[in-house]
Design a protein around this motif. Structure first.
Motif, PDB file in Angstrom:
ATOM      1  N   LEU A 225       0.812  -1.212   0.000  1.00 21.61           N
ATOM      2  CA  LEU A 225       0.000   0.000   0.000  1.00 21.61           C
ATOM      3  C   LEU A 225       0.848   1.266   0.000  1.00 21.61           C
ATOM      4  N   TYR A 244     -13.711  -1.982   1.763  1.00 17.80           N
ATOM      5  CA  TYR A 244     -13.118  -0.708   2.167  1.00 17.80           C
ATOM      6  C   TYR A 244     -12.429  -0.896   3.506  1.00 17.80           C
ATOM      7  N   TYR A 261      -5.686   6.726   6.318  1.00 15.52           N
ATOM      8  CA  TYR A 261      -5.942   6.312   4.940  1.00 15.52           C
ATOM      9  C   TYR A 261      -7.256   5.549   4.815  1.00 15.52           C
ATOM     10  N   VAL A 263      -8.844   2.833   1.982  1.00 10.30           N
ATOM     11  CA  VAL A 263      -8.392   1.958   0.910  1.00 10.30           C
ATOM     12  C   VAL A 263      -9.584   1.212   0.334  1.00 10.30           C
ATOM     13  N   TYR A 274      -4.877  -3.410  -5.152  1.00 10.21           N
ATOM     14  CA  TYR A 274      -5.927  -2.548  -4.605  1.00 10.21           C
ATOM     15  C   TYR A 274      -6.275  -1.507  -5.656  1.00 10.21           C
ATOM     16  N   LYS A 277      -6.025   4.231  -2.856  1.00 12.76           N
ATOM     17  CA  LYS A 277      -5.597   4.608  -1.507  1.00 12.76           C
ATOM     18  C   LYS A 277      -5.768   6.108  -1.395  1.00 12.76           C
TER      19      LYS A 277
END
Length: 332
Positions: A225, A244, A261, A263, A274, A277
């Motif tokens: 990430l 989420y 954050y 995501v 993903y 972000k």
């Protein structure tokens, strides 16, 4: 990854992506429209920090879970509020876990079914500190006092996790639009994984490889990430095709204002992939701001992605407040 432009008036599902196990759906725009209906509210136990929350969309209530900072016994408070965070009732529950994710299944007024990790006293095979190994489903009751290991069977149903790659630490969430149960857990093949089930199938057959699994995949690591290891997992929910997650750390002397954050990931994909972000500045003015909890709010004006923050107020002992924000713009 870049955010997608918003478009209004779209339904939940659209006919795309052949061979997808989870039907294609819209997704929330992290940078889009939203609001802050709960702002700096004191929950039932002011000295315990909010960890997660979920909505009873039928009766217009929010259910918050609180834990005592530093506690390792799995004891929690649940607070029932109105949609503005005003306290309506509370319930004590014991040996249930840290409370970092939960699900609400509406039933009677002020008494929905709560889905929460439990089995806190079971020891780990390696002798490490106890954690959760099962999911519990029980009725919320104002003024109630429920012990996971000391209860009449009619008050609590336990779900063992019979997924072949499951280790421990299950975290449940419920999509109120599709009635699906999402489970985050520690896995054998990757550090953290998710599995998605129809809630009716779980109630009928339990949680196992024999229950139809709509989707199962690894979660991206913090490295994948591109966020610091200190940005801990703080909540999970799902809407349609997408899961989420919330990440972030509490303020410290070394980092008094850490990033938080949101995501989004596609449950039809795999590995560490993903979709988006987003570093959120929601609640940036809160003292001692730490992200805590996510939920889908099935509101009268449409679906909302809600995400919370606990704020620590100076004092001895420290007091905590809860705030909730949401995003309502959909695209895709």
């Amino acid at each position: 990854m870049a955010a997608v432009a918003a478009s209004g008036g779209l339904s939940l599902f659209s006919a795309e992506t052949a061979n997808a196990v989870v039907p294609t759906s819209q997704h929330f725009v992290f940078g889009g429209d939203g609001d802050n209906p709960v702002w700096r509210k004191t929950l039932h136990q002011p000295y315990w920090a909010m960890q997660s929350f979920a909505y009873d969309h039928v009766y217009g209530h929010i259910y918050f879970v609180q834990t005592k900072v530093g506690s390792t016994n799995g004891d929690l408070w649940m607070t029932r509020t109105d949609l503005s965070g005003n306290v309506l009732g509370a319930m004590a529950i014991h040996k249930f876990d840290h409370g970092s994710s939960m699900g609400i299944e509406p039933d009677e007024y002020g008494s929905p079914y709560v889905w929460l990790a439990g089995d806190w006293e079971s020891p780990n095979a390696d002798g490490s500190d106890p954690n959760s190994h099962r999911i519990a489903r029980f009725k919320y009751s104002d003024g109630g006092d429920l012990d996971y290991f000391d209860h009449p069977g009619q008050y609590l149903r336990e779900f063992s996790i019979g997924i072949s790659d499951f280790v421990d630490c299950p975290r449940p969430a419920i999509d109120p639009y599709t009635n699906r149960l999402l489970l985050r857990y520690m896995g054998t093949t990757s550090p953290w994984r998710i599995a998605l089930f129809d809630l009716a199938a779980v109630l009928s057959s339990g949680i196992s490889d024999d229950t139809p699994i709509l989707a199962k995949r690894a979660l991206p690591t913090n490295t994948q990430l591109g966020i610091a290891d200190s940005a801990a997992f703080q909540g999970i929910t799902s809407y349609g095709q997408y899961a989420y997650l919330s990440y972030g750390a509490p303020p410290s002397d070394a980092d008094p204002d850490p990033d938080s954050y949101l995501v989004r990931l596609d449950m039809n994909k795999s590995g560490g992939s993903y979709e988006e972000k987003f570093a959120t500045t929601a609640g940036a003015s809160l003292p001692g701001r730490e992200p805590q909890g996510m939920a889908i709010w099935r509101s009268s004006s449409g679906p909302r992605l809600a995400f919370g923050f606990s704020s620590k107020i100076s004092g001895s002992p420290a007091e905590f407040e809860a705030s909730v924000f949401y995003k309502s713009q959909l695209t895709g």
